[in-house]
Design a protein around this motif. Structure first.
Motif, mmCIF file in Angstrom:
data_model
loop_
_atom_site.group_PDB
_atom_site.id
_atom_site.type_symbol
_atom_site.label_atom_id
_atom_site.label_comp_id
_atom_site.label_asym_id
_atom_site.label_seq_id
_atom_site.Cartn_x
_atom_site.Cartn_y
_atom_site.Cartn_z
ATOM 1 N N ARG A 244 0.837 -1.204 0.000
ATOM 2 C CA ARG A 244 0.000 0.000 0.000
ATOM 3 C C ARG A 244 0.872 1.254 0.000
ATOM 4 N N ALA A 245 1.938 1.227 0.799
ATOM 5 C CA ALA A 245 2.825 2.398 0.887
ATOM 6 C C ALA A 245 3.507 2.661 -0.456
ATOM 7 N N VAL B 29 10.868 2.891 -5.883
ATOM 8 C CA VAL B 29 10.110 3.389 -4.725
ATOM 9 C C VAL B 29 10.157 2.353 -3.595
ATOM 10 N N ALA B 30 10.007 1.081 -3.943
ATOM 11 C CA ALA B 30 10.006 0.024 -2.921
ATOM 12 C C ALA B 30 11.366 -0.071 -2.233
ATOM 13 N N LEU C 171 5.660 3.841 8.453
ATOM 14 C CA LEU C 171 4.565 3.946 7.499
ATOM 15 C C LEU C 171 3.418 4.745 8.106
ATOM 16 N N ALA C 172 2.889 5.705 7.343
ATOM 17 C CA ALA C 172 1.748 6.503 7.800
ATOM 18 C C ALA C 172 0.484 5.702 7.546
ATOM 19 N N GLU C 173 0.168 4.855 8.505
ATOM 20 C CA GLU C 173 -0.883 3.858 8.325
ATOM 21 C C GLU C 173 -2.237 4.422 7.913
ATOM 22 N N ARG D 150 -4.385 0.279 -5.504
ATOM 23 C CA ARG D 150 -3.036 0.657 -5.978
ATOM 24 C C ARG D 150 -2.011 -0.384 -5.540
ATOM 25 N N ALA D 151 -2.182 -0.875 -4.300
ATOM 26 C CA ALA D 151 -1.241 -1.870 -3.773
ATOM 27 C C ALA D 151 -1.225 -3.102 -4.661
#
Ligand code: C5P
Length: 206
Positions: free
Chosen positions: A36-37, A58-59, A67-69, A80-81
């Motif tokens: 998701r991130a 990015v990964a 992570l901004a949960e 998107r994930a």
């Protein structure tokens, strides 16, 4: 002790995993948050989700411990994930963090799609948690309606089917039950019933 929990979206894995971790005093990793991130950061930077190389970059740059949960929980983030999760460079960038996490003491619970098959093939306990698409769509619709969001069951069902297809149909670490995973079908069980079934399986192996 490593407990691996896999299954499709909306089957109740997350709730179960968090409860098991609290029960046994283990560390819990929701691996879906990693994907998701990546998807979220791609969208924020205006990058194409289908660009495997960019998604891999990015990964690799992701700091999974921060992570901004909150902003990752929604349906759009899940969609998107699953789109970035098809890219092998994304998956391989996230392996090491997950494996290192799995070894934390005194034990860990990881939930996702490929924990029992690819990330931790030697996990002590593997659970495959599932439910019919209709049951999962009904639960999700009720959950969102209860939060005051007016969502349509048919639309949620279509989204769930689409995500199942993408997760199970991809070439790289597709969603599937490991041969040695125990299947828990949550269609006819409530949260307590699922939890008790899992505890029985885990305690038999401890
Ligand atoms: O579990 P969650 O719905 O948060 O996962 C979002 C998406 O991330 C999944 O639909 C799947 O495509 C991807 N994912 C994955 N492997 C994992 C966890 C999640 O491919 N271990």
């Amino acid at each position: 002790m490593i407990i691996a929990i896999d299954g499709p979206a909306g089957a109740g894995k997350g709730t179960l995993a968090a409860r098991l971790a609290a029960h046994y005093g283990y560390h819990y990793l929701d691996t879906g948050l990693l994907y998701r991130a990546v998807g979220h950061q791609m969208a924020e930077r205006g990058l194409d989700l289908d660009d495997a190389a960019a998604a891999g970059d990015v990964a690799r740059a992701l700091d999974p411990s921060h992570l901004a949960e909150g902003e990752l929980r929604g349906r759009e983030a899940g969609e998107r994930a699953s789109r970035v999760a098809v890219h092998p460079p994304v998956r391989s960038a996230l392996v090491e963090f997950q494996r290192a996490f799995a070894l934390r003491k005194p034990g860990t619970v990881l939930d996702g799609r490929d924990i029992g098959t690819a990330i931790c093939p030697d996990a002590d306990v593997k659970l495959y948690v599932t439910a019919s698409p209709e049951v999962r769509a009904r639960r999700r619709t009720d959950e969102l309606n209860a939060k005051g969001r007016d969502v349509d069951y048919e639309r949620i069902l279509a989204e769930i089917r689409e995500r199942d297809e993408r997760d199970a149909g991809r070439a790289s670490a597709p969603l599937r039950k490991a041969e040695d995973a125990v299947l828990i079908d949550t269609s006819a069980l409530d949260i307590d019933g699922v939890f008790r079934a899992a505890v029985d399986i885990i305690d038999a192996k401890r």
